[in-house]
Enzyme design. Sequence first.
Site, short mmCIF file in Angstrom:
data_model
loop_
_atom_site.label_atom_id
_atom_site.label_comp_id
_atom_site.label_asym_id
_atom_site.label_seq_id
_atom_site.Cartn_x
_atom_site.Cartn_y
_atom_site.Cartn_z
N ARG A 147 0.86 -1.18 0.00
CA ARG A 147 0.00 0.00 0.00
C ARG A 147 0.89 1.23 0.00
NH1 ARG A 147 -3.55 2.28 5.06
NH2 ARG A 147 -1.63 3.41 5.37
N TYR A 159 -2.92 11.61 5.93
CA TYR A 159 -3.13 10.30 6.52
C TYR A 159 -1.99 9.33 6.16
CZ TYR A 159 -4.34 5.52 6.92
OH TYR A 159 -4.26 4.20 7.22
N ASP A 210 -4.99 3.80 0.17
CA ASP A 210 -6.09 4.11 1.09
C ASP A 210 -6.45 5.59 0.96
OD1 ASP A 210 -7.85 4.33 3.20
OD2 ASP A 210 -6.55 3.36 4.68
N GLU A 236 -8.97 2.02 -1.36
CA GLU A 236 -9.67 1.74 -0.10
C GLU A 236 -10.40 2.97 0.39
OE1 GLU A 236 -6.94 0.36 2.91
OE2 GLU A 236 -8.30 0.96 4.52
N GLU A 262 -13.35 -0.97 7.19
CA GLU A 262 -12.59 -1.10 8.45
C GLU A 262 -13.33 -0.45 9.63
OE1 GLU A 262 -8.86 0.83 7.36
OE2 GLU A 262 -9.40 2.55 8.57
N ARG A 283 -13.30 -4.95 4.25
CA ARG A 283 -12.18 -4.69 5.16
C ARG A 283 -12.55 -4.84 6.63
NH1 ARG A 283 -7.62 -3.62 5.23
NH2 ARG A 283 -7.61 -1.55 6.17
N TRP A 402 -11.28 12.33 8.80
CA TRP A 402 -9.85 12.03 8.91
C TRP A 402 -9.50 10.79 8.09
CZ3 TRP A 402 -7.51 7.73 11.54
CH2 TRP A 402 -6.10 7.73 11.41
#
Length: 402
Positions: A147, A159, A210, A236, A262, A283, A402
């Site tokens: 990633r 991030y 991501d 993602e 996630e 995820r 975020w």
Amino acid sequence: MKITEAKLVVCSPTRNFVTLIIYTDQGIYGLGDATLNGRELAVATYLEEYCIPCLIGRNPFDIEDIWQYFYKGAYWKRGPVTMSAIAAIDMALWDIKGKALNTPVYNLLGGKSRDQIMVYCHANGTDLSHTLEVVHEHLEMGYKAIRVQSGIPGIASTYGVAAKGEKYEPATRGLPHESSWSTEKYLNFMPNLFSAVRNKYGDNLHLLHDCHHRLTPIEAARFGKDAEPFHLFWMEDPVSEELQESFRLIRNHTTTPIAVGEIFNSVFDCNRLITEQLIDYLRMTIVHSGGITPLQKIAHLAEVYNVRTGFHGATDLSPVTMAAALHFNTAIHNFGIQEHMPHDPLVDEVFPHDYHFNDGFMFIGDKPGLGVDLDLDLASKYPYQRAFLPVNRREDGTMWNW
Ligand code: KDG
Ligand code: MG
């Protein structure tokens, strides 16, 4: 067999972890992870006050009934605090059952579908050339899937990226760090990064990214289209995922595969995503989704719709969750990939475990149960310290995801 006692261990060997230990009258105990990053004590209190008293005296083999008792029986269903608490109980019960039957948990979940679990790692660089260096380091370690996240020209911090030379860790001690965000700068930069990685390292590497919930659906559609020449393994969390129909819009515009989940904690976060085939990888993680019991049902549903798993595996999930995920990944048919963000060696010492990494894959051992333990003496040397995830604002000061 009867549950005689259950206790919580909250420790911070470099970062916070909440662990539930369930003891039985036959000397067998089980471990469950209850860590919810930045909200650890909320889950610990939920377990201590509302769950543990109801567990005493129960037969730990009755996993489904105990799960429904804490899910349906609580009246207040779902949410990350509740579902992380139930997950810890569920993991510990599967651990106990495996130990009692003298078999690894994957055997209770259907047996081995594979011997090795492909994982992806994180290559985070402060800028494009640093990211390329970090990709190289991870290729040398044997990773087949990487990633990539990078500092973006014109944005002070973003991030997934730590200062040069530091290890990235999502939560920090003290009050929440504030980062800033520009979708425009991000969208202009990212295709250059993917192109540079492909030019330097070729086509065989699985390349992931991501977006961390920051785009709108049409922006995510542009991102996916721009990424198509570089054939990502996935993008993602392209958008904030409360609205499941957002993904239809993205899907209509791009063939870049989509991974999400996630922060999901129930099948009702993803039922449409799965049954309408709006995503490619789920995820969700065992610790935040109520445990092995409900995730098995979700994975089986996903299998019907060609959705594969790609479980969350950041450092805020303890080795107990990693062990549970590896058993799960070993057993299910529609395994896709597993995230691997290695724990600090101290965390591995506090949680001795029966899994290991080699040449891009994780391997689960064949110890009974989950094959992970907790060194209580060592854990007691590292008491809980409050830490927060960052918050994020757009450049004009507006609060953003975020
Ligand atoms: O606690 C939050 C982190 O686990 C999360 O930000 C990590 O997005 C993440 C990922 O993909 O690992
Ligand atoms: Mg993520």
